[in-house]
Design an enzyme around this catalytic site. Structure first.
Site, PDB file in Angstrom:
ATOM      1  N   SER A   1      27.430  44.039 -11.423  1.00 24.84           N
ATOM      2  CA  SER A   1      27.054  44.904 -10.297  1.00 24.84           C
ATOM      3  C   SER A   1      25.807  45.723 -10.634  1.00 24.84           C
ATOM      4  CB  SER A   1      28.195  45.861  -9.952  1.00 24.84           C
ATOM      5  OG  SER A   1      29.388  45.145  -9.729  1.00 24.84           O
TER       6      SER A   1
HETATM    7  N1  SAH Z   1      32.080  44.975 -12.153  1.00 28.85           N
HETATM    8  C1  SAH Z   1      31.828  43.619 -12.551  1.00 28.85           C
HETATM    9  C2  SAH Z   1      31.704  42.788 -11.298  1.00 28.85           C
HETATM   10  C3  SAH Z   1      31.804  41.340 -11.509  1.00 28.85           C
HETATM   11  S1  SAH Z   1      31.702  40.390 -10.017  1.00 28.85           S
HETATM   12  C4  SAH Z   1      30.528  43.591 -13.345  1.00 28.85           C
HETATM   13  O1  SAH Z   1      29.688  44.460 -13.101  1.00 28.85           O
HETATM   14  O2  SAH Z   1      30.338  42.726 -14.187  1.00 28.85           O
HETATM   15  C5  SAH Z   1      33.373  40.381  -9.454  1.00 28.85           C
HETATM   16  C6  SAH Z   1      34.387  39.784 -10.381  1.00 28.85           C
HETATM   17  O3  SAH Z   1      35.622  39.721  -9.668  1.00 28.85           O
HETATM   18  C7  SAH Z   1      34.089  38.362 -10.835  1.00 28.85           C
HETATM   19  O4  SAH Z   1      34.112  38.292 -12.227  1.00 28.85           O
HETATM   20  C8  SAH Z   1      35.217  37.533 -10.233  1.00 28.85           C
HETATM   21  O5  SAH Z   1      35.639  36.441 -11.026  1.00 28.85           O
HETATM   22  C9  SAH Z   1      36.318  38.576 -10.087  1.00 28.85           C
HETATM   23  N2  SAH Z   1      37.357  38.262  -9.114  1.00 28.85           N
HETATM   24  C10 SAH Z   1      37.229  37.708  -7.881  1.00 28.85           C
HETATM   25  N3  SAH Z   1      38.425  37.568  -7.290  1.00 28.85           N
HETATM   26  C11 SAH Z   1      39.335  38.052  -8.177  1.00 28.85           C
HETATM   27  C12 SAH Z   1      40.761  38.183  -8.153  1.00 28.85           C
HETATM   28  N4  SAH Z   1      41.498  37.782  -7.095  1.00 28.85           N
HETATM   29  N5  SAH Z   1      41.373  38.720  -9.225  1.00 28.85           N
HETATM   30  C13 SAH Z   1      40.667  39.131 -10.313  1.00 28.85           C
HETATM   31  N6  SAH Z   1      39.318  39.024 -10.401  1.00 28.85           N
HETATM   32  C14 SAH Z   1      38.666  38.502  -9.341  1.00 28.85           C
END
Ligand code: SAH
Length: 219
Positions: free
Chosen positions: A69
């Site tokens: 993010s």
């Molecule tokens: N805050 C993180 C955001 C990553 S993007 C950062 O800055 O790195 C969002 C993440 O949510 C991804 O890694 C994706 O795999 C995860 N995600 C999506 N659906 C999900 C679910 N149902 N349960 C757990 N993680 C999930």
């Protein structure tokens, strides 16, 4: 810390200070958030090829079609959650682990759930490398939350869905705050839910642009 940090050390501390000034201009005022973002090196949460761009105000790819993010998004979501002085937080969507590390610097107990195993493993290594020991990781579909440690004073969801999963609302403590992008595709808003003694109050804070919340787990 590792050789990798020494290599980009000087450049990174200068560009990190620039990121801090930008966050303040963008309206971030909570010193706990600013200190955490000054302290945690964002460049170790992206591939080395992207490390020089780590302090720009943009989301960057982390593999598996996911993104780390934007710094402003991480700062704003953390600031909103910290305003109710939480002791515990549940994070859904560990991704790179950067938001996790910021939460672990500012909140006593962090529980984080990621559905993609490889991302979770890398995030776990980075968080350990920083010496943060107050984080518990789980490989699971976060839509069911993590009932074992509930209720949580704060819940942060880093992926968008049209509806807030009911299990997450149930696992929120009274006076607790949940922040999550709601909506589909490019029509998303950042929603804040506060649990009161007799229900839930929801407000929309801003437009948002997150990857979708996906069902099921993946290796
Ligand atoms: N805050 C993180 C955001 C990553 S993007 C950062 O800055 O790195 C969002 C993440 O949510 C991804 O890694 C994706 O795999 C995860 N995600 C999506 N659906 C999900 C679910 N149902 N349960 C757990 N993680 C999930």
């Amino acid at each position: 810390m590792s050789i990798r940090l020494q290599g980009i050390g000087m450049t990174s501390s200068r560009t990190r200070e620039r990121m801090l000034l930008r966050l303040q201009k963008q309206g971030i005022i909570d010193e706990r958030v600013l200190d955490a973002m000054r302290h945690i090196p964002r460049h170790i949460f992206v591939d080395e090829a992207l490390a020089s761009r780590a302090y720009e105000d943009s989301a960057l790819p982390i593999g598996y079609a996911q993104t780390i993010s934007r710094p402003f998004t991480v700062a704003k979501m953390t600031e909103i959650l910290l305003s109710s002085q939480p002791h515990s937080v549940l994070e859904i969507g560990t991704g790179s682990g950067y938001q996790t590390a910021i939460l672990a610097t500012t909140i006593d107990h962090v529980y984080t759930v990621e559905r993609i195993f490889s991302l979770q493993q890398r995030a776990r290594e980075r968080v350990a490398e920083l010496g943060l020991r107050n984080v518990r990781f789980k490989h699971d579909d976060g839509q069911t939350g993590w009932v074992q440690h509930a209720p949580y004073d704060a819940i942060l969801v880093a992926a968008a869905s049209p509806e807030i999963p009911a299990a997450l609302l149930q696992q929120l403590a009274i006076n607790g705050r949940l922040i999550m992008p709601t909506g589909e595709g490019t029509h998303q808003v950042l929603s804040l839910v506060v649990r009161t003694s007799d229900g839930f109050e929801q407000q929309n804070l801003s437009t948002a642009s997150f990857v979708p919340l996906v069902h099921g787990v993946k290796r």
